[in-house]
Design an enzyme around this catalytic site. Structure first.
Site, PDB file in Angstrom:
ATOM      1  N   SER A  73       6.414   7.318  -6.119  1.00 61.25           N
ATOM      2  CA  SER A  73       5.219   6.814  -5.446  1.00 61.25           C
ATOM      3  C   SER A  73       4.353   7.970  -4.949  1.00 61.25           C
ATOM      4  CB  SER A  73       5.633   5.916  -4.275  1.00 61.25           C
ATOM      5  OG  SER A  73       4.524   5.214  -3.784  1.00 61.25           O
ATOM      6  N   SER A  89       0.655   0.781  -3.711  1.00 58.67           N
ATOM      7  CA  SER A  89       1.169   0.649  -2.354  1.00 58.67           C
ATOM      8  C   SER A  89       2.268   1.696  -2.215  1.00 58.67           C
ATOM      9  CB  SER A  89       1.725  -0.754  -2.156  1.00 58.67           C
ATOM     10  OG  SER A  89       2.108  -0.941  -0.815  1.00 58.67           O
ATOM     11  N   GLU A  90       2.195   2.547  -1.173  1.00 58.21           N
ATOM     12  CA  GLU A  90       3.070   3.721  -1.167  1.00 58.21           C
ATOM     13  C   GLU A  90       4.545   3.392  -0.974  1.00 58.21           C
ATOM     14  OE1 GLU A  90       0.401   3.255   0.768  1.00 58.21           O
ATOM     15  OE2 GLU A  90       0.572   4.286   2.691  1.00 58.21           O
ATOM     16  N   ASN A  91       4.850   2.142  -0.612  1.00 61.98           N
ATOM     17  CA  ASN A  91       6.267   1.779  -0.540  1.00 61.98           C
ATOM     18  C   ASN A  91       6.861   1.511  -1.931  1.00 61.98           C
ATOM     19  OD1 ASN A  91       4.589  -0.507  -0.524  1.00 61.98           O
ATOM     20  ND2 ASN A  91       6.192  -1.794   0.306  1.00 61.98           N
TER      21      ASN A  91
END
Lengths: 221, 231
Positions: free
Chosen positions: A92, A50-52
């Site tokens: 990330s 998840s890019e967060n």
């Protein structure tokens, strides 16, 4: 033949899930792509990024157990698996841009014959921003577009995108409720078709030229 | 003015990092460039946002991942018309950003998320810029230099720096050593490197020594001021 939107999205999510293989690191976009996680075949272990700032993302959080420290990139509460890890945004996107993500599944406004993608900007109408999409499609090893075949009856698979690009020549595979289309040097190859429609029917709602695969199969689902 | 704790720096001078939020008012001025941590508001120091709103300072340039929601984080500053320009990757969750942009009242610079964080990192790490393949062949490359390396095109993206970084730590000791839980890390440790003054809002404030040095994510030496935030 008309497939309602909800059923269509289910068909797409199920089919995309079959593209993923054991041991892959996968990023799912917000919305329809998120549903792919519900259909991963048994015996296939996929790690979701998840890019967060997370790998090892699990399912949506049960009501009452929400933790503001564990959300997905859409801001929804999720779980993290025991083997997961958290990190900052530089890490990330290092994972993403650095080619460590095996596959990304994203929605699209338009895709074209060259594998160009538009999914972040409708000039004058709606400009949400690219978020992480531009990095994902440039960095992930395989780019899968999961989208309904048309928008309000209009084709989304075009000869040439007329909305601003997210990136050029990046799409590998397009999965819609009507078929599975591979982007090749020769153009778009229809590899699978929904068993309830004809080739003429899918061509009628696709602006781009479709090359029909010699091994055309019915779409799995 | 209440200074709760005193620490000595390497020269033996008193350091007063832990302050009451009102002590910060002298630091914050109209027109400042401010980096704010958070991803859709998660990991954003909301009490510091409260302060900016209470002071009603104007013409801010805000740098962060996104403009959050109308009632959360950076989104609240947008709604309160305090922002002249934002540099973010996404504005889709806050309809007010798009509205103000279309009315010509807010300048929006969209930067791909991975590029944005690298620009901030470059600013904080002393680099002259970053070369990224992200955005090649799109609107993002307009007006930027492109460089070809080993037959691949890259965009030269320039560093970002700020007057202030507002960060939110999950566990912070009184020297400013900061630990972030879960996904709240996001932009926080990177912006802490890229601003002249760094203010941390501590969810949990602990004594020096309570955070093992090995798990410190933002070293306290980078932190100028600490406020108690709570949940």
């Amino acid at each position: 033949m008309i497939i309602d939107e909800k059923k269509g999205k289910e068909i797409i999510a199920k089919r995309v899930a079959k593209e993923l293989s054991d041991g892959q690191l996968v990023n799912l976009g917000i919305g329809l792509p998120t549903k792919v996680a519900n259909y991963i075949p048994k015996g296939i272990n996929v790690t979701f990024q998840s890019e967060n700032g997370m790998v090892g993302m699990g399912k949506a959080c049960e009501s009452g157990k929400e933790d503001a420290n564990i959300t997905n990139a859409g801001g929804q509460y999720v779980n993290i698996l025991p083997q997961g890890a958290f990190f900052d945004s530089a890490m990330s996107f290092g994972l993403i841009r650095g080619g460590h993500v095996d596959a990304t599944v994203l929605g699209a406004l338009q895709v074209d014959e060259e594998g160009n993608l538009a999914n972040w900007n409708i000039p004058g109408k709606f400009i949400p921003g690219m978020g992480g999409a531009m990095d994902l499609v440039v960095g992930a090893k395989k780019v899968i577009i999961a989208m309904l075949h048309t928008a309000k009856g209009k084709p989304k698979i075009l000869k040439k995108c007329n909305l601003p690009f997210t990136a050029k020549k990046v799409v590998d595979l397009i999965v819609t409720e009507l078929g599975v289309i591979e982007v090749t040097d020769k153009g778009l190859v229809l590899k699978e078709i929904n068993k309830n429609i004809t080739i003429d029917e899918i061509k009628a709602v696709t602006e781009a030229e479709l090359i029909i695969s010699e091994n055309l199969k019915y779409m799995e689902g | 003015m209440m200074k709760l704790e005193k620490y000595l720096n390497s020269r033996g001078e008193e350091m007063n990092k832990l302050v009451c939020i009102d002590d910060l008012k002298n630091l914050i001025k109209d027109g400042m460039t401010i980096m704010i941590g958070g991803f859709l508001g998660f990991g954003t120091p909301e009490k510091l946002i409260d302060l900016l709103i209470q002071m009603n300072i104007k013409d801010l340039i805000i740098i962060g991942n996104d403009t959050s929601f109308i009632d959360k984080g950076i989104g609240r500053l947008i709604v309160n018309n305090q922002v002249k320009k934002v540099i973010v990757s996404h504005i889709g969750t806050n309809p007010e950003t798009g509205k103000l942009m279309n009315e010509g009242k807010l300048e929006v610079e969209l930067s791909p998320q991975g590029t944005l964080i690298e620009r901030i990192r470059a600013g904080g790490f002393g680099l002259g810029g970053v070369l990224t393949p992200t955005g090649v062949g799109t609107l993002v490359e307009e007006g930027k230099e492109k460089i070809n390396i080993s037959d691949k095109e890259y965009i030269l993206e320039l560093p970002l720096k700020a007057d202030l970084a507002l960060i939110r730590g999950s566990i912070v000791d009184k020297f400013g050593n900061t630990f972030y839980k879960g996904i709240t890390k996001n932009f926080n440790p990177i912006i802490a490197m890229a601003a002249n003054t760094v203010i941390v809002e501590a969810q949990d404030l602990v004594e020096v020594g309570e955070i093992e040095p090995e798990v410190v994510m933002t070293p306290g030496v980078l932190v100028d001021y600490i406020i108690e935030g709570g949940e």
